[in-house]
Design a protein around this motif. Structure first.
Motif, PDB file in Angstrom:
ATOM      1  N   GLU A  79       0.844  -1.193   0.000  1.00 59.62           N
ATOM      2  CA  GLU A  79       0.000   0.000   0.000  1.00 59.62           C
ATOM      3  C   GLU A  79       0.873   1.234   0.000  1.00 59.62           C
ATOM      4  OE1 GLU A  79      -1.770   3.474   2.087  1.00 59.62           O
ATOM      5  OE2 GLU A  79      -0.077   2.213   2.718  1.00 59.62           O
ATOM      6  N   ILE A  80       0.479   2.237  -0.763  1.00 59.41           N
ATOM      7  CA  ILE A  80       1.175   3.519  -0.787  1.00 59.41           C
ATOM      8  C   ILE A  80       0.136   4.626  -0.866  1.00 59.41           C
ATOM      9  CG2 ILE A  80       3.311   2.625  -1.834  1.00 59.41           C
ATOM     10  CD1 ILE A  80       2.295   3.655  -4.537  1.00 59.41           C
ATOM     11  N   PHE A  81       0.552   5.834  -0.549  1.00 58.18           N
ATOM     12  CA  PHE A  81      -0.408   6.946  -0.642  1.00 58.18           C
ATOM     13  C   PHE A  81       0.336   8.260  -0.855  1.00 58.18           C
ATOM     14  CE2 PHE A  81       0.639   6.773   3.852  1.00 58.18           C
ATOM     15  CZ  PHE A  81       0.637   8.099   4.270  1.00 58.18           C
ATOM     16  N   GLU A  82      -0.433   9.304  -1.119  1.00 56.54           N
ATOM     17  CA  GLU A  82       0.088  10.643  -1.277  1.00 56.54           C
ATOM     18  C   GLU A  82      -0.799  11.623  -0.515  1.00 56.54           C
ATOM     19  OE1 GLU A  82       2.581  12.477  -2.378  1.00 56.54           O
ATOM     20  OE2 GLU A  82       3.725  10.639  -2.739  1.00 56.54           O
ATOM     21  N   GLY A  83      -0.326  12.839  -0.372  1.00 50.35           N
ATOM     22  CA  GLY A  83      -1.112  13.918   0.217  1.00 50.35           C
ATOM     23  C   GLY A  83      -0.860  15.180  -0.581  1.00 50.35           C
ATOM     24  N   ILE A  84      -1.908  15.811  -1.066  1.00 54.30           N
ATOM     25  CA  ILE A  84      -1.777  17.012  -1.893  1.00 54.30           C
ATOM     26  C   ILE A  84      -3.061  17.811  -1.751  1.00 54.30           C
ATOM     27  CG2 ILE A  84      -2.579  15.733  -3.945  1.00 54.30           C
ATOM     28  CD1 ILE A  84      -0.712  17.525  -5.632  1.00 54.30           C
ATOM     29  N   LYS A  85      -2.996  19.118  -1.904  1.00 56.27           N
ATOM     30  CA  LYS A  85      -4.145  19.975  -1.643  1.00 56.27           C
ATOM     31  C   LYS A  85      -4.627  20.706  -2.893  1.00 56.27           C
ATOM     32  CE  LYS A  85      -3.024  21.160   3.177  1.00 56.27           C
ATOM     33  NZ  LYS A  85      -2.618  22.286   4.053  1.00 56.27           N
ATOM     34  N   ALA A  86      -5.899  21.089  -2.851  1.00 56.83           N
ATOM     35  CA  ALA A  86      -6.472  22.014  -3.823  1.00 56.83           C
ATOM     36  C   ALA A  86      -6.780  23.314  -3.094  1.00 56.83           C
ATOM     37  CB  ALA A  86      -7.740  21.442  -4.453  1.00 56.83           C
ATOM     38  N   TYR A  87      -6.495  24.437  -3.748  1.00 49.69           N
ATOM     39  CA  TYR A  87      -6.664  25.755  -3.149  1.00 49.69           C
ATOM     40  C   TYR A  87      -7.623  26.578  -4.004  1.00 49.69           C
ATOM     41  CZ  TYR A  87      -2.209  24.187  -1.204  1.00 49.69           C
ATOM     42  OH  TYR A  87      -1.224  23.446  -0.605  1.00 49.69           O
ATOM     43  N   ARG A  88      -8.569  27.251  -3.348  1.00 53.12           N
ATOM     44  CA  ARG A  88      -9.456  28.143  -4.080  1.00 53.12           C
ATOM     45  C   ARG A  88      -8.841  29.540  -4.079  1.00 53.12           C
ATOM     46  NH1 ARG A  88     -14.231  27.493  -6.089  1.00 53.12           N
ATOM     47  NH2 ARG A  88     -14.825  25.700  -4.783  1.00 53.12           N
ATOM     48  N   HIS A  89      -8.641  30.086  -5.281  1.00 51.65           N
ATOM     49  CA  HIS A  89      -8.086  31.431  -5.404  1.00 51.65           C
ATOM     50  C   HIS A  89      -9.207  32.464  -5.347  1.00 51.65           C
ATOM     51  CE1 HIS A  89      -3.946  30.185  -7.259  1.00 51.65           C
ATOM     52  NE2 HIS A  89      -4.196  29.598  -6.108  1.00 51.65           N
ATOM     53  N   SER A  90      -8.828  33.714  -5.251  1.00 49.11           N
ATOM     54  CA  SER A  90      -9.808  34.787  -5.039  1.00 49.11           C
ATOM     55  C   SER A  90     -10.813  34.913  -6.176  1.00 49.11           C
ATOM     56  CB  SER A  90      -9.090  36.124  -4.831  1.00 49.11           C
ATOM     57  OG  SER A  90      -8.289  36.435  -5.965  1.00 49.11           O
ATOM     58  N   ASP A  91     -10.438  34.459  -7.392  1.00 50.01           N
ATOM     59  CA  ASP A  91     -11.369  34.533  -8.520  1.00 50.01           C
ATOM     60  C   ASP A  91     -12.267  33.306  -8.620  1.00 50.01           C
ATOM     61  OD1 ASP A  91      -9.594  32.616  -9.351  1.00 50.01           O
ATOM     62  OD2 ASP A  91      -9.035  33.601 -11.234  1.00 50.01           O
ATOM     63  N   GLY A  92     -12.186  32.420  -7.643  1.00 48.94           N
ATOM     64  CA  GLY A  92     -13.014  31.225  -7.630  1.00 48.94           C
ATOM     65  C   GLY A  92     -12.392  30.017  -8.304  1.00 48.94           C
ATOM     66  N   SER A  93     -11.279  30.189  -9.003  1.00 46.02           N
ATOM     67  CA  SER A  93     -10.613  29.059  -9.653  1.00 46.02           C
ATOM     68  C   SER A  93      -9.979  28.136  -8.616  1.00 46.02           C
ATOM     69  CB  SER A  93      -9.549  29.566 -10.643  1.00 46.02           C
ATOM     70  OG  SER A  93      -8.562  30.333  -9.960  1.00 46.02           O
ATOM     71  N   VAL A  94      -9.704  26.894  -9.032  1.00 46.78           N
ATOM     72  CA  VAL A  94      -9.159  25.884  -8.122  1.00 46.78           C
ATOM     73  C   VAL A  94      -7.827  25.396  -8.664  1.00 46.78           C
ATOM     74  CG1 VAL A  94      -9.539  23.623  -7.067  1.00 46.78           C
ATOM     75  CG2 VAL A  94     -11.474  25.186  -7.403  1.00 46.78           C
ATOM     76  N   TRP A  95      -6.823  25.390  -7.815  1.00 51.38           N
ATOM     77  CA  TRP A  95      -5.465  25.047  -8.211  1.00 51.38           C
ATOM     78  C   TRP A  95      -4.881  24.023  -7.251  1.00 51.38           C
ATOM     79  CZ3 TRP A  95      -2.837  27.973 -12.169  1.00 51.38           C
ATOM     80  CH2 TRP A  95      -3.615  29.010 -12.703  1.00 51.38           C
ATOM     81  N   THR A  96      -3.845  23.325  -7.710  1.00 49.37           N
ATOM     82  CA  THR A  96      -3.084  22.451  -6.833  1.00 49.37           C
ATOM     83  C   THR A  96      -1.603  22.772  -6.971  1.00 49.37           C
ATOM     84  OG1 THR A  96      -2.831  20.163  -6.065  1.00 49.37           O
ATOM     85  CG2 THR A  96      -2.760  20.519  -8.454  1.00 49.37           C
ATOM     86  N   PHE A  97      -0.796  22.245  -6.053  1.00 47.70           N
ATOM     87  CA  PHE A  97       0.598  22.631  -5.914  1.00 47.70           C
ATOM     88  C   PHE A  97       1.524  21.466  -6.256  1.00 47.70           C
ATOM     89  CE2 PHE A  97       4.344  23.169  -3.022  1.00 47.70           C
ATOM     90  CZ  PHE A  97       4.827  24.361  -3.547  1.00 47.70           C
ATOM     91  N   ARG A  98       2.295  21.625  -7.311  1.00 49.52           N
ATOM     92  CA  ARG A  98       3.343  20.697  -7.713  1.00 49.52           C
ATOM     93  C   ARG A  98       2.858  19.244  -7.870  1.00 49.52           C
ATOM     94  NH1 ARG A  98       9.168  22.073  -5.209  1.00 49.52           N
ATOM     95  NH2 ARG A  98       9.674  21.127  -7.218  1.00 49.52           N
ATOM     96  N   PRO A  99       1.774  19.031  -8.604  1.00 48.48           N
ATOM     97  CA  PRO A  99       1.272  17.651  -8.734  1.00 48.48           C
ATOM     98  C   PRO A  99       2.253  16.719  -9.429  1.00 48.48           C
ATOM     99  CG  PRO A  99       0.195  19.088 -10.331  1.00 48.48           C
ATOM    100  CD  PRO A  99       0.961  19.984  -9.394  1.00 48.48           C
ATOM    101  N   ASP A 100       3.076  17.247 -10.332  1.00 45.02           N
ATOM    102  CA  ASP A 100       4.074  16.387 -10.979  1.00 45.02           C
ATOM    103  C   ASP A 100       5.013  15.765  -9.946  1.00 45.02           C
ATOM    104  OD1 ASP A 100       2.931  17.055 -13.357  1.00 45.02           O
ATOM    105  OD2 ASP A 100       4.679  18.085 -14.191  1.00 45.02           O
TER     106      ASP A 100
END
Length: 368
Positions: A79-100
């Motif tokens: 078993e393996i896993f990861e942890g990564i977040k999605a962030y809502r920016h002020s314009d309502g768009s959704v981004w994530t950080f360094r998914p590669d």
């Protein structure tokens, strides 16, 4: 094992028939989110087997998994896993950080646990597919986020000790509140002298559940001593800093150097760790990745040469460490304010993640 080359996966989407209403979701997002307590309405599932490679990609209702009692993950811990977040920016768009970087680490973990390697592009696409249906679950309160938990398990029903020939990859997501709800404050850390997080030649560099299971008993010991985290030393000599239960550690010197334990094969290569190193170099600070002994920490603080200590990881981003406690010593002052370098790097990193400053390194990826 590397999956056979294939065309991008086509997803089947089956929307949940018991998704929370807008009002129910709002009540959750506007309440005390904490961490890992609430989950979105849907999840991603992708199957793998030796004959077909990756196939049957789906987004479907969040719910229990069905496993054969002989599934390899239940007996041999594949078993393996990861942890990564999605962030809502002020314009309502959704981004994530360094998914590669997370996708590449998932591949390295898979290789160590002899699980199939999901292509990095498919890793990022799995996050995008989940956000496509559950984007309303990304909170907008200050310093909040949607935490993704991608994970992979061996599913073959077989009790022989060999790599499983069937596996499944999943992504679930959980809205998370601000880690420091009352403001960033230094924490106390307990030095574990009886336990090691990982062994030489073991799975320390992989993000697998067994490493975290091994940290739970010493973590209990830390809590009993009034500390919020446990620090592990190297598994060979028991002298050199490794990492906390789930975070990398940094020492800031008076002369501007930032020192962190070098990757040893038993230390997890943190995405936040790599980002902190880059931001420190951007500021003109001298960065050293090398062995760091516990005596160097003690003596450096006593002499005034080490002025700040902090830990970093996906959940908390950067946590100031005010005090290190052991059986017969304590180093630092839990009541001292967080250090200037610590807080400056933390501010810059979170400002990048939430879109408040330019992303000059191209770390952010838009999900919606």
């Amino acid at each position: 094992m590397t999956a056979p080359a294939s065309a991008p996966l086509a997803y089947r989407v089956a929307l949940s028939d018991h998704a929370r209403s807008d009002a129910q979701r709002a009540a959750i997002l506007e309440g005390d989110l904490g961490f890992g307590r609430h989950f979105t309405d849907h999840m991603v599932a992708i199957q793998w087997d030796k004959a077909q490679g990756w196939h049957d990609a789906q987004v479907h209702a969040y719910g229990p998994l069905v496993l054969d009692p002989a599934a390899a993950v239940l007996h041999y811990g594949q078993e393996i896993f990861e942890g990564i977040k999605a962030y809502r920016h002020s314009d309502g768009s959704v981004w994530t950080f360094r998914p590669d970087a997370n996708g590449q680490r998932l591949q390295r973990s898979a290789a160590r646990l002899t699980l199939p390697q999901l292509p990095v592009a498919e890793f990022t696409e799995s996050l995008r597919q989940l956000i496509a249906v559950d984007h309303a679950w990304v909170p907008s309160a200050p310093e909040s986020s949607l935490y993704f938990r991608p994970f992979m398990i061996a599913t073959e029903a077989f009790l022989g000790v060999r790599p499983a020939q069937a596996a499944a990859y999943f992504v679930i997501a959980s809205p998370a509140g601000a880690y420091f709800a009352r403001g960033v404050a230094p924490v106390s850390i307990w030095l574990s002298e009886d336990y090691a997080r990982a062994a030489k030649g073991g799975t320390g560099a992989a993000k697998c559940g067994g490493n975290y299971a091994a940290s739970l008993l010493p973590q209990q010991e830390a809590h009993a001593q009034g500390c919020s985290q446990v620090l592990f030393l190297d598994p060979v000599e028991g002298r050199y800093l490794e990492e906390l239960g789930g975070m990398n550690v940094f020492l800031v010197h008076r002369d501007g150097r930032i020192v962190t334990p070098e990757l040893s094969g038993s230390i997890l290569e943190g995405i936040t760790r790599a980002s902190v190193l880059q931001l420190a170099r951007d500021r003109g600070l001298v960065v050293e990745e090398r062995k760091v002994s516990i005596d160097e920490w003690k003596q450096g603080v006593a002499a005034g040469d080490i002025t700040e200590v902090f830990a970093c990881g996906t959940a908390a981003v950067i946590t100031p460490i005010g005090e290190l406690k052991g059986r017969d010593f304590a180093v630092g002052d839990i009541h001292a304010p967080a250090g200037e370098v610590t807080m400056a790097i933390r501010r810059e990193l979170t400002d990048i993640q939430y879109g408040r400053v330019p992303d000059r390194h191209g770390w952010m990826a838009r999900l919606r």
